[in-house]
Design a protein around this motif. Sequence first.
Motif, PDB file in Angstrom:
ATOM      1  N   SER A   4      -6.158  51.613 -62.371  1.00 26.01           N
ATOM      2  CA  SER A   4      -7.205  50.782 -62.951  1.00 26.01           C
ATOM      3  C   SER A   4      -7.131  49.353 -62.430  1.00 26.01           C
ATOM      4  CB  SER A   4      -7.059  50.769 -64.476  1.00 26.01           C
ATOM      5  OG  SER A   4      -7.951  49.844 -65.059  1.00 26.01           O
ATOM      6  N   PRO A   5      -8.267  48.764 -62.093  1.00 29.63           N
ATOM      7  CA  PRO A   5      -8.269  47.368 -61.639  1.00 29.63           C
ATOM      8  C   PRO A   5      -7.870  46.396 -62.741  1.00 29.63           C
ATOM      9  CG  PRO A   5     -10.312  48.486 -61.038  1.00 29.63           C
ATOM     10  CD  PRO A   5      -9.599  49.375 -61.997  1.00 29.63           C
ATOM     11  N   ASN A   6      -8.055  46.803 -63.991  1.00 30.41           N
ATOM     12  CA  ASN A   6      -7.730  45.927 -65.125  1.00 30.41           C
ATOM     13  C   ASN A   6      -7.440  46.804 -66.348  1.00 30.41           C
ATOM     14  OD1 ASN A   6      -7.608  44.087 -67.235  1.00 30.41           O
ATOM     15  ND2 ASN A   6      -9.274  42.818 -66.433  1.00 30.41           N
ATOM     16  N   PRO A   7      -6.209  47.310 -66.484  1.00 31.42           N
ATOM     17  CA  PRO A   7      -5.898  48.231 -67.580  1.00 31.42           C
ATOM     18  C   PRO A   7      -6.178  47.670 -68.966  1.00 31.42           C
ATOM     19  CG  PRO A   7      -4.148  48.251 -65.948  1.00 31.42           C
ATOM     20  CD  PRO A   7      -5.069  47.124 -65.579  1.00 31.42           C
ATOM     21  N   LEU A   8      -5.935  46.388 -69.172  1.00 30.61           N
ATOM     22  CA  LEU A   8      -6.143  45.811 -70.497  1.00 30.61           C
ATOM     23  C   LEU A   8      -7.617  45.800 -70.886  1.00 30.61           C
ATOM     24  CD1 LEU A   8      -3.619  42.801 -70.534  1.00 30.61           C
ATOM     25  CD2 LEU A   8      -3.413  45.036 -71.665  1.00 30.61           C
ATOM     26  N   ALA A   9      -8.473  45.476 -69.942  1.00 31.22           N
ATOM     27  CA  ALA A   9      -9.898  45.372 -70.251  1.00 31.22           C
ATOM     28  C   ALA A   9     -10.652  46.683 -70.064  1.00 31.22           C
ATOM     29  CB  ALA A   9     -10.541  44.287 -69.387  1.00 31.22           C
ATOM     30  N   LEU A  10     -10.219  47.503 -69.089  1.00 35.90           N
ATOM     31  CA  LEU A  10     -10.980  48.688 -68.720  1.00 35.90           C
ATOM     32  C   LEU A  10     -10.303  50.001 -69.058  1.00 35.90           C
ATOM     33  CD1 LEU A  10     -12.066  47.477 -65.155  1.00 35.90           C
ATOM     34  CD2 LEU A  10     -13.424  47.390 -67.261  1.00 35.90           C
ATOM     35  N   GLY A  11      -9.022  49.933 -69.432  1.00 38.28           N
ATOM     36  CA  GLY A  11      -8.274  51.150 -69.685  1.00 38.28           C
ATOM     37  C   GLY A  11      -7.708  51.731 -68.411  1.00 38.28           C
ATOM     38  N   PRO A  12      -7.018  52.877 -68.500  1.00 37.47           N
ATOM     39  CA  PRO A  12      -6.376  53.486 -67.337  1.00 37.47           C
ATOM     40  C   PRO A  12      -7.376  54.036 -66.330  1.00 37.47           C
ATOM     41  CG  PRO A  12      -5.476  54.320 -69.414  1.00 37.47           C
ATOM     42  CD  PRO A  12      -6.726  53.590 -69.738  1.00 37.47           C
ATOM     43  N   GLY A  13      -6.898  54.340 -65.132  1.00 42.16           N
ATOM     44  CA  GLY A  13      -7.731  54.987 -64.132  1.00 42.16           C
ATOM     45  C   GLY A  13      -8.113  56.385 -64.577  1.00 42.16           C
ATOM     46  N   ARG A  14      -9.340  56.811 -64.251  1.00 41.50           N
ATOM     47  CA  ARG A  14      -9.817  58.120 -64.658  1.00 41.50           C
ATOM     48  C   ARG A  14     -11.034  58.504 -63.828  1.00 41.50           C
ATOM     49  NH1 ARG A  14     -10.557  53.863 -68.025  1.00 41.50           N
ATOM     50  NH2 ARG A  14     -12.571  53.531 -69.044  1.00 41.50           N
ATOM     51  N   ALA A  15     -11.233  59.786 -63.674  1.00 42.21           N
ATOM     52  CA  ALA A  15     -12.390  60.283 -62.930  1.00 42.21           C
ATOM     53  C   ALA A  15     -12.637  61.726 -63.351  1.00 42.21           C
ATOM     54  CB  ALA A  15     -12.157  60.195 -61.425  1.00 42.21           C
ATOM     55  N   ALA A  16     -13.881  62.147 -63.227  1.00 42.84           N
ATOM     56  CA  ALA A  16     -14.271  63.495 -63.640  1.00 42.84           C
ATOM     57  C   ALA A  16     -15.388  63.995 -62.749  1.00 42.84           C
ATOM     58  CB  ALA A  16     -14.725  63.493 -65.101  1.00 42.84           C
ATOM     59  N   SER A  17     -15.644  65.286 -62.846  1.00 50.22           N
ATOM     60  CA  SER A  17     -16.810  65.873 -62.216  1.00 50.22           C
ATOM     61  C   SER A  17     -17.419  66.839 -63.231  1.00 50.22           C
ATOM     62  CB  SER A  17     -16.424  66.602 -60.928  1.00 50.22           C
ATOM     63  OG  SER A  17     -17.562  66.821 -60.115  1.00 50.22           O
ATOM     64  N   LEU A  18     -18.732  66.728 -63.430  1.00 54.91           N
ATOM     65  CA  LEU A  18     -19.411  67.452 -64.500  1.00 54.91           C
ATOM     66  C   LEU A  18     -20.461  68.401 -63.958  1.00 54.91           C
ATOM     67  CD1 LEU A  18     -20.062  64.403 -66.862  1.00 54.91           C
ATOM     68  CD2 LEU A  18     -18.141  65.999 -66.977  1.00 54.91           C
ATOM     69  N   ARG A  19     -20.763  69.437 -64.723  1.00 54.32           N
ATOM     70  CA  ARG A  19     -21.883  70.325 -64.439  1.00 54.32           C
ATOM     71  C   ARG A  19     -22.998  69.991 -65.434  1.00 54.32           C
ATOM     72  NH1 ARG A  19     -21.724  73.544 -59.781  1.00 54.32           N
ATOM     73  NH2 ARG A  19     -23.808  73.910 -60.620  1.00 54.32           N
ATOM     74  N   ASN A  20     -23.785  69.003 -65.076  1.00 56.99           N
ATOM     75  CA  ASN A  20     -24.866  68.567 -65.951  1.00 56.99           C
ATOM     76  C   ASN A  20     -26.016  69.571 -66.024  1.00 56.99           C
ATOM     77  OD1 ASN A  20     -23.722  66.134 -66.828  1.00 56.99           O
ATOM     78  ND2 ASN A  20     -24.396  65.056 -64.987  1.00 56.99           N
ATOM     79  N   ASP A  21     -25.944  70.622 -65.184  1.00 53.81           N
ATOM     80  CA  ASP A  21     -26.974  71.652 -65.210  1.00 53.81           C
ATOM     81  C   ASP A  21     -26.648  72.766 -66.203  1.00 53.81           C
ATOM     82  OD1 ASP A  21     -24.774  72.349 -63.665  1.00 53.81           O
ATOM     83  OD2 ASP A  21     -25.923  73.576 -62.260  1.00 53.81           O
ATOM     84  N   VAL A  22     -25.528  72.635 -66.928  1.00 54.11           N
ATOM     85  CA  VAL A  22     -25.107  73.660 -67.889  1.00 54.11           C
ATOM     86  C   VAL A  22     -24.953  73.022 -69.262  1.00 54.11           C
ATOM     87  CG1 VAL A  22     -23.386  75.404 -68.459  1.00 54.11           C
ATOM     88  CG2 VAL A  22     -23.834  74.842 -66.070  1.00 54.11           C
ATOM     89  N   SER A  23     -25.767  73.414 -70.217  1.00 54.00           N
ATOM     90  CA  SER A  23     -25.639  72.935 -71.588  1.00 54.00           C
ATOM     91  C   SER A  23     -25.006  74.038 -72.423  1.00 54.00           C
ATOM     92  CB  SER A  23     -27.001  72.553 -72.163  1.00 54.00           C
ATOM     93  OG  SER A  23     -26.866  72.101 -73.496  1.00 54.00           O
ATOM     94  N   GLN A  24     -23.859  73.744 -73.026  1.00 56.29           N
ATOM     95  CA  GLN A  24     -23.110  74.752 -73.761  1.00 56.29           C
ATOM     96  C   GLN A  24     -22.992  74.415 -75.238  1.00 56.29           C
ATOM     97  OE1 GLN A  24     -19.518  74.539 -71.232  1.00 56.29           O
ATOM     98  NE2 GLN A  24     -19.799  76.737 -70.939  1.00 56.29           N
ATOM     99  N   THR A  25     -23.206  75.420 -76.066  1.00 53.16           N
ATOM    100  CA  THR A  25     -22.901  75.333 -77.492  1.00 53.16           C
ATOM    101  C   THR A  25     -21.720  76.255 -77.746  1.00 53.16           C
ATOM    102  OG1 THR A  25     -25.200  74.810 -78.017  1.00 53.16           O
ATOM    103  CG2 THR A  25     -23.826  75.601 -79.824  1.00 53.16           C
ATOM    104  N   GLN A  26     -21.953  77.547 -77.779  1.00 55.92           N
ATOM    105  CA  GLN A  26     -20.871  78.518 -77.722  1.00 55.92           C
ATOM    106  C   GLN A  26     -20.447  78.603 -76.260  1.00 55.92           C
ATOM    107  OE1 GLN A  26     -21.881  82.145 -79.654  1.00 55.92           O
ATOM    108  NE2 GLN A  26     -20.287  83.323 -78.623  1.00 55.92           N
ATOM    109  N   PHE A  27     -19.131  78.484 -75.977  1.00 55.85           N
ATOM    110  CA  PHE A  27     -18.759  78.310 -74.575  1.00 55.85           C
ATOM    111  C   PHE A  27     -17.430  78.930 -74.221  1.00 55.85           C
ATOM    112  CE2 PHE A  27     -16.736  74.698 -76.683  1.00 55.85           C
ATOM    113  CZ  PHE A  27     -15.490  74.647 -76.084  1.00 55.85           C
ATOM    114  N   GLU A  28     -17.264  79.157 -72.928  1.00 54.51           N
ATOM    115  CA  GLU A  28     -15.982  79.410 -72.281  1.00 54.51           C
ATOM    116  C   GLU A  28     -15.966  78.584 -71.000  1.00 54.51           C
ATOM    117  OE1 GLU A  28     -13.208  83.037 -70.557  1.00 54.51           O
ATOM    118  OE2 GLU A  28     -15.370  83.051 -70.162  1.00 54.51           O
ATOM    119  N   VAL A  29     -14.917  77.783 -70.827  1.00 57.76           N
ATOM    120  CA  VAL A  29     -14.728  76.992 -69.616  1.00 57.76           C
ATOM    121  C   VAL A  29     -13.297  77.214 -69.137  1.00 57.76           C
ATOM    122  CG1 VAL A  29     -14.695  74.688 -68.592  1.00 57.76           C
ATOM    123  CG2 VAL A  29     -16.339  75.216 -70.405  1.00 57.76           C
TER     124      VAL A  29
END
Length: 247
Positions: free
Chosen positions: A64-89
């Motif tokens: 993180s460029p600024n842990p105090l202000a921005l929190g730790p480093g993090r990244a994700a990748s999402l499938r925004n084309d899938v909306s789940q209520t009942q789910f298995e991932v």
Amino acid sequence: MKNLALFFAFSALLITSGSAVTVFDDFNDGNDTGWTRSSPLAGFGGGGVFTFPSGGYSIAAPASPNPLALGPGRAASLRNDVSQTQFEVYADLVDWDTTKPAMVMGVLARVSSFGLGTTNGYGLVYTNGTLLMTRITAEAGTTIATTPVAISIANDYRIRFTGDGASLAGELYDLAAPSVPIASVSFTDAAYATGVPGVFVYDGSGAGNTTATATFDNFSASVPEPSGVLACLLGATLCFKSRRRSS
């Protein structure tokens, strides 16, 4: 006889439609088409790096460029084309940075409003000898279930997250012997009813100033039919596909 044939055909249709796999990606094509790369700290110089080593999907979050202000480093990748209520991932964990035992890596479910200080949803993760389920509210995680488990860099693992209404369950499998989970957690929580799935890494060190890197493979996001949940659960162990890490 004709009616009997129609009956069997209809029965087969019901059985095969019991678990509708909406998304599967083994990343053998060397790209993440269909995915949305998400780096909350990108605007501050802390954007994630997404690569495809040996047919896997590596996500690296820089310090993180600024842990105090921005929190730790993090990244994700999402499938925004899938909306789940009942789910298995589920996804396979095939490589990770063993020098960072506090690094967090795993899958997301029912995620909404992803972004700096806005992400809501659930995560099932491995970190520092623990399988952990977390509720994420405004990008802050609250542990709701946890169990100790040790993993080895020599093996590959599958992390699997399921949800049926407020009932949430997670398992970790060693792909060398995938028939029985090596760790399980469960919890009842109704905070989030629907959202999208994904994979992510997070710097779980206390200082929040180190990198986080993990490689995923064989990602699947399913939306089971109500009548097919049992078949989905029973059939899950039949589709394990292990990918060995290259040295």
